[in-house]
Design an enzyme around this catalytic site. Structure first.
Site, PDB file in Angstrom:
ATOM      1  N   HIS A 221      -0.437 -10.321  39.890  1.00 29.78           N
ATOM      2  CA  HIS A 221      -0.967  -9.458  38.822  1.00 29.78           C
ATOM      3  C   HIS A 221      -2.486  -9.308  38.935  1.00 29.78           C
ATOM      4  O   HIS A 221      -3.149  -8.976  37.958  1.00 29.78           O
ATOM      5  CB  HIS A 221      -0.581 -10.019  37.449  1.00 29.78           C
ATOM      6  CG  HIS A 221       0.909 -10.056  37.252  1.00 29.78           C
ATOM      7  ND1 HIS A 221       1.650  -8.926  37.016  1.00 29.78           N
ATOM      8  CD2 HIS A 221       1.792 -11.083  37.322  1.00 29.78           C
ATOM      9  CE1 HIS A 221       2.921  -9.257  36.922  1.00 29.78           C
ATOM     10  NE2 HIS A 221       3.038 -10.565  37.111  1.00 29.78           N
TER      11      HIS A 221
ATOM     12  N   GLU B 245     -16.374 -28.963  40.489  1.00 26.00           N
ATOM     13  CA  GLU B 245     -17.466 -29.709  39.855  1.00 26.00           C
ATOM     14  C   GLU B 245     -18.205 -30.627  40.818  1.00 26.00           C
ATOM     15  O   GLU B 245     -19.386 -30.893  40.613  1.00 26.00           O
ATOM     16  CB  GLU B 245     -16.996 -30.452  38.598  1.00 26.00           C
ATOM     17  CG  GLU B 245     -16.064 -31.597  38.813  1.00 26.00           C
ATOM     18  CD  GLU B 245     -15.590 -32.204  37.505  1.00 26.00           C
ATOM     19  OE1 GLU B 245     -16.355 -32.259  36.537  1.00 26.00           O
ATOM     20  OE2 GLU B 245     -14.435 -32.654  37.456  1.00 26.00           O
TER      21      GLU B 245
ATOM     22  N   TRP C 148     -30.382 -34.607  29.388  1.00 29.34           N
ATOM     23  CA  TRP C 148     -29.592 -33.506  29.945  1.00 29.34           C
ATOM     24  C   TRP C 148     -30.115 -32.280  29.224  1.00 29.34           C
ATOM     25  O   TRP C 148     -29.890 -32.112  28.030  1.00 29.34           O
ATOM     26  CB  TRP C 148     -28.103 -33.744  29.668  1.00 29.34           C
ATOM     27  CG  TRP C 148     -27.218 -32.706  30.307  1.00 29.34           C
ATOM     28  CD1 TRP C 148     -26.735 -32.729  31.577  1.00 29.34           C
ATOM     29  CD2 TRP C 148     -26.713 -31.510  29.700  1.00 29.34           C
ATOM     30  NE1 TRP C 148     -25.961 -31.615  31.805  1.00 29.34           N
ATOM     31  CE2 TRP C 148     -25.934 -30.844  30.679  1.00 29.34           C
ATOM     32  CE3 TRP C 148     -26.848 -30.926  28.451  1.00 29.34           C
ATOM     33  CZ2 TRP C 148     -25.291 -29.641  30.423  1.00 29.34           C
ATOM     34  CZ3 TRP C 148     -26.203 -29.720  28.201  1.00 29.34           C
ATOM     35  CH2 TRP C 148     -25.430 -29.087  29.185  1.00 29.34           C
TER      36      TRP C 148
ATOM     37  N   CYS D 110     -27.574 -36.787  26.815  1.00 29.86           N
ATOM     38  CA  CYS D 110     -28.803 -37.549  26.638  1.00 29.86           C
ATOM     39  C   CYS D 110     -28.474 -38.960  26.160  1.00 29.86           C
ATOM     40  O   CYS D 110     -27.530 -39.162  25.414  1.00 29.86           O
ATOM     41  CB  CYS D 110     -29.764 -36.925  25.636  1.00 29.86           C
ATOM     42  SG  CYS D 110     -30.254 -35.264  26.033  1.00 29.86           S
TER      43      CYS D 110
ATOM     44  N   ASN E 118     -31.375 -37.143  20.740  1.00 28.74           N
ATOM     45  CA  ASN E 118     -30.156 -36.656  21.393  1.00 28.74           C
ATOM     46  C   ASN E 118     -29.518 -35.669  20.432  1.00 28.74           C
ATOM     47  O   ASN E 118     -29.388 -35.970  19.248  1.00 28.74           O
ATOM     48  CB  ASN E 118     -29.239 -37.873  21.652  1.00 28.74           C
ATOM     49  CG  ASN E 118     -27.855 -37.467  22.111  1.00 28.74           C
ATOM     50  OD1 ASN E 118     -27.653 -36.358  22.607  1.00 28.74           O
ATOM     51  ND2 ASN E 118     -26.904 -38.375  21.946  1.00 28.74           N
ATOM     52  N   GLY E 119     -29.135 -34.477  20.928  1.00 32.75           N
ATOM     53  CA  GLY E 119     -28.507 -33.484  20.059  1.00 32.75           C
ATOM     54  C   GLY E 119     -29.239 -32.160  20.150  1.00 32.75           C
ATOM     55  O   GLY E 119     -30.029 -31.944  21.079  1.00 32.75           O
TER      56      GLY E 119
ATOM     57  N   GLU F 134      -6.559 -28.543  37.093  1.00 32.71           N
ATOM     58  CA  GLU F 134      -7.350 -29.771  37.214  1.00 32.71           C
ATOM     59  C   GLU F 134      -7.792 -29.993  38.659  1.00 32.71           C
ATOM     60  O   GLU F 134      -8.913 -30.428  38.912  1.00 32.71           O
ATOM     61  CB  GLU F 134      -6.537 -30.960  36.665  1.00 32.71           C
ATOM     62  CG  GLU F 134      -7.171 -32.325  36.780  1.00 32.71           C
ATOM     63  CD  GLU F 134      -8.528 -32.469  36.075  1.00 32.71           C
ATOM     64  OE1 GLU F 134      -8.930 -31.572  35.313  1.00 32.71           O
ATOM     65  OE2 GLU F 134      -9.204 -33.483  36.336  1.00 32.71           O
TER      66      GLU F 134
ATOM     67  N   LYS G  21     -21.537 -36.704  31.488  1.00 38.43           N
ATOM     68  CA  LYS G  21     -20.194 -37.197  31.197  1.00 38.43           C
ATOM     69  C   LYS G  21     -19.797 -37.025  29.740  1.00 38.43           C
ATOM     70  O   LYS G  21     -18.644 -36.772  29.442  1.00 38.43           O
ATOM     71  CB  LYS G  21     -20.091 -38.663  31.611  1.00 38.43           C
ATOM     72  CG  LYS G  21     -18.663 -39.160  31.553  1.00 38.43           C
ATOM     73  CD  LYS G  21     -18.319 -40.065  32.689  1.00 38.43           C
ATOM     74  CE  LYS G  21     -16.855 -40.393  32.725  1.00 38.43           C
ATOM     75  NZ  LYS G  21     -16.049 -39.344  33.377  1.00 38.43           N
TER      76      LYS G  21
ATOM     77  N   ARG H 224     -24.725 -39.976  30.744  1.00 40.32           N
ATOM     78  CA  ARG H 224     -24.935 -39.014  29.657  1.00 40.32           C
ATOM     79  C   ARG H 224     -25.888 -37.877  30.045  1.00 40.32           C
ATOM     80  O   ARG H 224     -26.132 -36.978  29.253  1.00 40.32           O
ATOM     81  CB  ARG H 224     -25.497 -39.739  28.425  1.00 40.32           C
ATOM     82  CG  ARG H 224     -24.637 -40.863  27.931  1.00 40.32           C
ATOM     83  CD  ARG H 224     -25.275 -41.541  26.749  1.00 40.32           C
ATOM     84  NE  ARG H 224     -25.183 -40.710  25.582  1.00 40.32           N
ATOM     85  CZ  ARG H 224     -24.156 -40.672  24.758  1.00 40.32           C
ATOM     86  NH1 ARG H 224     -23.110 -41.442  24.995  1.00 40.32           N
ATOM     87  NH2 ARG H 224     -24.155 -39.898  23.712  1.00 40.32           N
TER      88      ARG H 224
ATOM     89  N   LYS I 254     -11.694 -30.277  39.660  1.00 38.59           N
ATOM     90  CA  LYS I 254     -12.266 -31.413  40.404  1.00 38.59           C
ATOM     91  C   LYS I 254     -13.071 -30.910  41.589  1.00 38.59           C
ATOM     92  O   LYS I 254     -14.178 -31.358  41.838  1.00 38.59           O
ATOM     93  CB  LYS I 254     -11.167 -32.354  40.916  1.00 38.59           C
ATOM     94  CG  LYS I 254     -10.535 -33.286  39.921  1.00 38.59           C
ATOM     95  CD  LYS I 254     -11.417 -34.397  39.415  1.00 38.59           C
ATOM     96  CE  LYS I 254     -12.208 -33.996  38.229  1.00 38.59           C
ATOM     97  NZ  LYS I 254     -11.687 -34.082  36.914  1.00 38.59           N
TER      98      LYS I 254
HETATM   99  C1  F6R Z   1     -14.402 -33.150  34.240  1.00 36.60           C
HETATM  100  C2  F6R Z   1     -14.763 -33.808  33.005  1.00 36.60           C
HETATM  101  C3  F6R Z   1     -14.994 -32.958  31.810  1.00 36.60           C
HETATM  102  C4  F6R Z   1     -14.503 -33.672  30.545  1.00 36.60           C
HETATM  103  C5  F6R Z   1     -14.869 -32.872  29.288  1.00 36.60           C
HETATM  104  C6  F6R Z   1     -14.314 -33.500  28.032  1.00 36.60           C
HETATM  105  O1  F6R Z   1     -14.188 -34.068  35.263  1.00 36.60           O
HETATM  106  O2  F6R Z   1     -14.885 -34.988  32.954  1.00 36.60           O
HETATM  107  O3  F6R Z   1     -14.400 -31.710  31.930  1.00 36.60           O
HETATM  108  O4  F6R Z   1     -13.118 -33.831  30.630  1.00 36.60           O
HETATM  109  O5  F6R Z   1     -16.255 -32.771  29.192  1.00 36.60           O
HETATM  110  O6  F6R Z   1     -14.791 -34.787  27.871  1.00 36.60           O
HETATM  111  P1  F6R Z   1     -14.034 -35.839  26.969  1.00 36.60           P
HETATM  112  O7  F6R Z   1     -12.704 -36.094  27.606  1.00 36.60           O
HETATM  113  O8  F6R Z   1     -14.913 -37.046  26.966  1.00 36.60           O
HETATM  114  O9  F6R Z   1     -13.875 -35.221  25.609  1.00 36.60           O
END
Ligand code: F6R
Length: 614
Positions: A510, A494, A77, A2, A103-104, A487, A609, A27, A491
Site C-alpha cells: 500500500h 537509535e 540533555w 538531566c 531539571n525540567g 522494535e 534514558k 539522563r 533499536k
Molecule cells: C529505546 C528507549 C526509549 C524508551 C522510552 C520510554 O531504546 O529506551 O524509547 O523506551 O523513552 O521510556 P520508559 O520505558 O522509561 O518510559
C-alpha cells in the site's frame, strides 16, 4: 532528562558530585557543570560534551575547591539552547551569588524573561533555567531568606522542575524543590545528599526522603526542614532505599548494551521466581489488586507507554485480547494526554515504563486516575513516581539498565505482560487449562533458548557486516510480531542512525513497496504460526522488487533458501511466545551494526534514558 546532584556535609564535595553525575549519565550527556562553595565565593565549572570533559576542567582547578564541602552539579540533555558551555548548568544571577541547577522545562520562561529584563536581569544564556536563577535572586533581595525566595519564585513558574539552589550569603544551606520531576534527599551523618535518582547517592546512604510535588526542603549540615508550598512544616517520611550499591561495570563486555542483552536469560528466570511456581498453580502477582469483581466489570483496557515500552504494550494488547477476551487499546502517552480521552471506572489503564518517570506516561496515568480508572503500572522502578501513583503494580525486575537503548527491560516487560494476561485469564476463566499449561511450560524454557542463541552469535555478526553499509533498512512482520518489527527497527536506528522502519507486512504493497530496489535490505520476522504463509507471500513480493532479503525464522522450510539471501535461525517456540525469542537476534543485529560502524552504542547522540519532559 538531566541529572541533579547536591551535597552539604564535611566531605570533599567535588568527588561526590562527579561520582553522582557519573551515575546519572543515562539522563543526558551533552554538557555538565558543578558549583561549589570555595571560601568566600561560589565557583562554577562547566564543560560541553561528556562528563569526562568536566573532569578535565576540574583537574586544572583542584587547588581552588579541594577544601569545599558544599555544592551542586548537573548533567544536561538540552531542551532550550544548544549544548554549549554557556548553556550548561549551574546558572547564576547577575552577581553570581545565587546558583541553581534545574531539571525540567519552565513553560512560561519567555514571559518571565521579559519581566525580569525590565527589572535589570542580564541574561547570558538561551536556557529556560536562567529565568529561575534571576527570579529567585529578586525574591532573595526582598526577603534575605533563601527558602522564602524559592517558595515565592516557584509560585510564578509554570512547568516541570526539580531545583537545587545555593547562595553565597548562606554557606550552610541548600534549598531544593520539585514539581513533576524526581528529586530525593539522602540522609547521612550531619550531611545530606540530593539527587534526581537513587544511583547517585546509594553508595553513601540508604536512608532517603522522596520529595513530593511543591514541597521545599532546606538542608543545613545539622538538619533538614521540609515545608509545603504555603510554608507549613511537614514531617519528612524517611524511607530505606531498596537498592544495593551497584558497581556500574561492563563485566568484560565491550558495551553495557551487550552485557544487558546477555543478562536476559537470568532476568526472565528472576521474574518467574515466586510468580510462576508450577504449571498447575495459578500465577502469583502480589501487588496486583484487581478483584474478580473489577475484572468482571471491565469494559476495556487502555495501555499507554512511549518508545520501546510502547512496543511491549502493543504485544501486551495482542496477548490480553487473546487470553482474556477484553478489548485493549494501545496509545502513545504523548497522544493520550492531549485529546478528550474516554476513560472511566470500568476501564483498566495500564502504564508501561522502564524508568517509571517518563513525563508523558506519568501525566497520562494521572489523568486516567482522576477519571476513576484502576491504574496498573508495569515498571522496572518500583520506587518511581509512576509506581507511587499505581493502584496495582507489576515490577519487571530487570535490574539497572545502563545502556540508553532498552533491551533487557523490554524482554522483562514482555514476560510481565504474559504473567499478567495469564493471571487475568485465570481469574476470568477465559483460557483453557491445557493452553495455560503449555504457555507456562514454554515460558520457563525461554531463558535456555535465549542462551542457545547467545552462544551462536557469529551468524548475526556476519549479517551485521554484510548489511552495515546501508542507508535504509525495512523490517516486516505480521500479527503478534508486528511490534517486534517496530522494535527491531527502533533499536537499529537509535544506535546506528540507519533509517530503519518496521511495517506490518500486509501494508507493504500500500505504499512502502515503492522504496524497494536492489539496495534495500528487508528483514522478515517469519515465525511459524497463523500468519506464516501470508508473510511468506509478502516476502515474495519484496523479493520480486529485488530487495536484499533476510529472514529471521524458526522454520526449517527448504524453500526459504531460494527466497532469502541471508537466514538467521532461532529456536523453535509456539507463536504466542515468539516475540521474546525473535527480539534477541534483532537486538544483537542492531548492536553489531552500530559497533561495526564505530558508533557510541551506550550513549547514542541526542538521546537520554529518562525522558522527563513532555
Ligand atoms: C529505546 C528507549 C526509549 C524508551 C522510552 C520510554 O531504546 O529506551 O524509547 O523506551 O523513552 O521510556 P520508559 O520505558 O522509561 O518510559
Amino acid at each position: 532528562m538531566c541529572g541533579i546532584v547536591g551535597y552539604i556535609g564535611d566531605k570533599p564535595v567535588v568527588d561526590i558530585l562527579i561520582d553522582g553525575l557519573h551515575q546519572l549519565e543515562y539522563r543526558g550527556y551533552d554538557s555538565a557543570g558543578v558549583a561549589v562553595q570555595c571560601g568566600e565565593k561560589i565557583n562554577v565549572y562547566k564543560a560541553e560534551g561528556k562528563l569526562e570533559n568536566l573532569s578535565s576542567v576540574l583537574m586544572q582547578h583542584k587547588d581552588e575547591y579541594s577544601a569545599s564541602t558544599l555544592g551542586i552539579g548537573h548533567i544536561r540533555w538540552a531542551t532550550h539552547g544548544a549544548p554549549t558551555v554557556v548553556n550548561a548548568h549551574p546558572h547564576t544571577c547577575n552577581c553570581g551569588n545565587l546558583v541553581i541547577v534545574h531539571n525540567g522545562i519552565i513553560e512560561n520562561f519567555k514571559e518571565l524573561r521579559v519581566k525580569l529584563e525590565k527589572l535589570g536581569a542580564k541574561f547570558k544564556t538561551q536556557t529556560d533555567t536562567e529565568v529561575v536563577a534571576h527570579l529567585i535572586a529578586y525574591k532573595y533581595a526582598d526577603t534575605q531568606n533563601l527558602t522564602k525566595a524559592v517558595q515565592l519564585a516557584v509560585k510564578e513558574i509554570e512547568g516541570a522542575y526539580a531545583l537545587c539552589v545555593m547562595h553565597n550569603n548562606d554557606k550552610n544551606t541548600l534549598v531544593c524543590t520539585k514539581r513533576n520531576a524526581p528529586l530525593l534527599v539522602g540522609i547521612g551523618n550531619n550531611e545530606f545528599y540530593v539527587a534526581s535518582d537513587v544511583p547517585a547517592i546509594i553508595k553513601y546512604t540508604k536512608k532517603a526522603v522522596y520529595l513530593n510535588d511543591n514541597q521545599i526542603v532546606t538542608l543545613s549540615r545539622e538538619k533538614m526542614v521540609l515545608i509545603d508550598e504555603n510554608g507549613n512544616e511537614l514531617q519528612p517520611k524517611i524511607e530505606t532505599l531498596p537498592w544495593e550499591p551497584v558497581a556500574l561495570s561492563k563485566m568484560g563486555y565491550k558495551h553495557f548494551m551487550l552485557k544487558e542483552i546477555h543478562e536476559q536469560p537470568d532476568v526472565i528466570r528472576n521474574i518467574l521466581v515466586g510468580k510462576l511456581h508450577t504449571t498447575e498453580e495459578p500465577i502469583v502477582l502480589n501487588e496486583v489488586k484487581l478483584t474478580r469483581e473489577t475484572l468482571k466489570n471491565l469494559t476495556r483496557i487502555q495501555i499507554i507507554a512511549c518508545g520501546t515500552s510502547l512496543h511491549a504494550a502493543m504485544i501486551g494488547k495482542y496477548i490480553i485480547e487473546n487470553f482474556c477476551g477484553i478489548a485493549v487499546d494501545v496509545e502513545a502517552s504523548s497522544e493520550y494526554i492531549y485529546r478528550k480521552t474516554v476513560t472511566d471506572a470500568n476501564t483498566l489503564v495500564i502504564g508501561v515504563s522502564q524508568s517509571g518517570e517518563t513525563a508523558d506516561t506519568l501525566t497520562a496515568i494521572k489523568q486516567a486516575k482522576a477519571k476513576g480508572s484502576h491504574v496498573l503500572i508495569i515498571t522496572n522502578r518500583p520506587d518511581s513516581a509512576m509506581a507511587r501513583e499505581a493502584d496495582s503494580l507489576v515490577p519487571v525486575s530487570a535490574g539497572i539498565e545502563v545502556s540508553v537503548a532498552a533491551t533487557k527491560s523490554y524482554i522483562a516487560q514482555l514476560v510481565s505482560f504474559y504473567l499478567l494476561a495469564m493471571y487475568m485469564a485465570e481469574i476470568k476463566g477465559s483460557l483453557e487449562s491445557s493452553v495455560l499449561k503449555s504457555l507456562k511450560t514454554d515460558l520457563t524454557q525461554i531463558p535456555q533458548k535465549i542462551e542457545q542463541m547467545l552462544s551462536h552469535k557469529e551468524k548475526i555478526q556476519q549479517c551485521a557486516k554484510i548489511y552495515a553499509n546501508t542507508k535504509d533498512f525495512i523490517y516486516i512482520a505480521r500479527g503478534i510480531n508486528y511490534p517486534t518489527a517496530l522494535e527491531g527497527a527502533l533499536k537499529l536506528k537509535e544506535i546506528s542512525y540507519i533509517n530503519a522502519t518496521g511495517y506490518p507486512a500486509g501494508e507493504l504493497k500500500h505504499g512502502p513497496i515503492a522504496m524497494l530496489d536492489e539496495s534495500m535490505p528487508v528483514l522478515s520476522i517469519l515465525m511459524k504460526g497463523s500468519v506464516y504463509e501470508k508473510l511468506l507471500s509478502n516476502s515474495e513480493e519484496a523479493k520480486a522488487r529485488n530487495a536484499r532479503m533476510i529472514a529471521l525464522t524458526n522454520s526449517k522450510d527448504e524453500k526459504l533458501k531460494d527466497l532469502f539471501d541471508f537466514i538467521i535461525e532461532v529456536p523453535d517456540i509456539q507463536e504466542l511466545l515468539s516475540p521474546i525469542i525473535a527480539m534477541v537476534p534483532l537486538q544483537l543485529l542492531a548492536y553489531y551494526i552500530a559497533e561495526y560502524l564505530g558508533k557510541d552504542v551506550d550513549q547514542p547522540r541526542n538521546l537520554a534514558k529518562s525522558v522527563t519532559v513532555e
